[in-house]
Design an enzyme around this catalytic site. Sequence first.
Site, PDB file in Angstrom:
ATOM      1  N   GLY A 162       0.804  -1.202   0.000  1.00  0.00           N
ATOM      2  CA  GLY A 162       0.000   0.000   0.000  1.00  0.00           C
ATOM      3  C   GLY A 162       0.837   1.251   0.000  1.00  0.00           C
ATOM      4  N   THR A 163       0.161   2.364  -0.263  1.00  0.00           N
ATOM      5  CA  THR A 163       0.808   3.667  -0.281  1.00  0.00           C
ATOM      6  C   THR A 163      -0.286   4.716  -0.388  1.00  0.00           C
ATOM      7  OG1 THR A 163       2.527   4.983  -1.335  1.00  0.00           O
ATOM      8  CG2 THR A 163       1.046   3.812  -2.790  1.00  0.00           C
ATOM      9  N   THR A 164       0.094   5.964  -0.369  1.00  0.00           N
ATOM     10  CA  THR A 164      -0.836   7.054  -0.681  1.00  0.00           C
ATOM     11  C   THR A 164      -0.098   8.097  -1.509  1.00  0.00           C
ATOM     12  OG1 THR A 164      -2.039   6.729   1.409  1.00  0.00           O
ATOM     13  CG2 THR A 164      -2.395   8.809   0.236  1.00  0.00           C
TER      14      THR A 164
END
Length: 204
Positions: A10-12
């Site tokens: 995941g990341t943003t």
Amino acid sequence: METKIKVLKGTTTVGIVARDSVVLAADRRASAGFFVANKMVRKILYITDKIGVTTAGSVADLQFIYNILKNLYHYNYVAGNRPTTVKALATYLANLLSQNKYFPYVVQILLGGFDNAPRLFNLDYFGDMTEEKYVATGSGSPVAMGVLEDGYSENISGDEAMDLAARAVLAAIKRDSYTGTGVIVTKIDPTGHVEKEVYPNKKI
């Protein structure tokens, strides 16, 4: 029965088109399942001083695609062709991803820059390309998007957009376990790019 292991990542990442610039932002955590693989990853890369990309997905695929885009831009420059625009790079990338959709590059990319005007494109691994005014991608995007919706206006300045992008990613850090450490924010305008880092606290 065959045992399948799914590793969650995941990341943003965030992109905003401001009045006179484009702003890109991303967190610094690299995760592999529930393991924090790296706390200080760079997820914003520059093709030129006025074109940047945010990276989310498979690191190997992202490195490969980034090198293709950078080589394409500089080949056209050295060959004396007309300057490669942000939209042209995004279109080329969309075609590349679409051609390989049955064996896809596992990526989610924001490509933004300034040529004649600020431009921002969102591309997924199937080759879908959309031009956006503001956008968030990754596992923390539902949280970040709420912050963007609340704070965005078409007349927003570059500095205000940098603050908004940082707030959006910092909000995701608080609620998404795959997003973390801090935020890199860059503003791209006709003179080049200016970058800053923001951390919720100094302890890493």
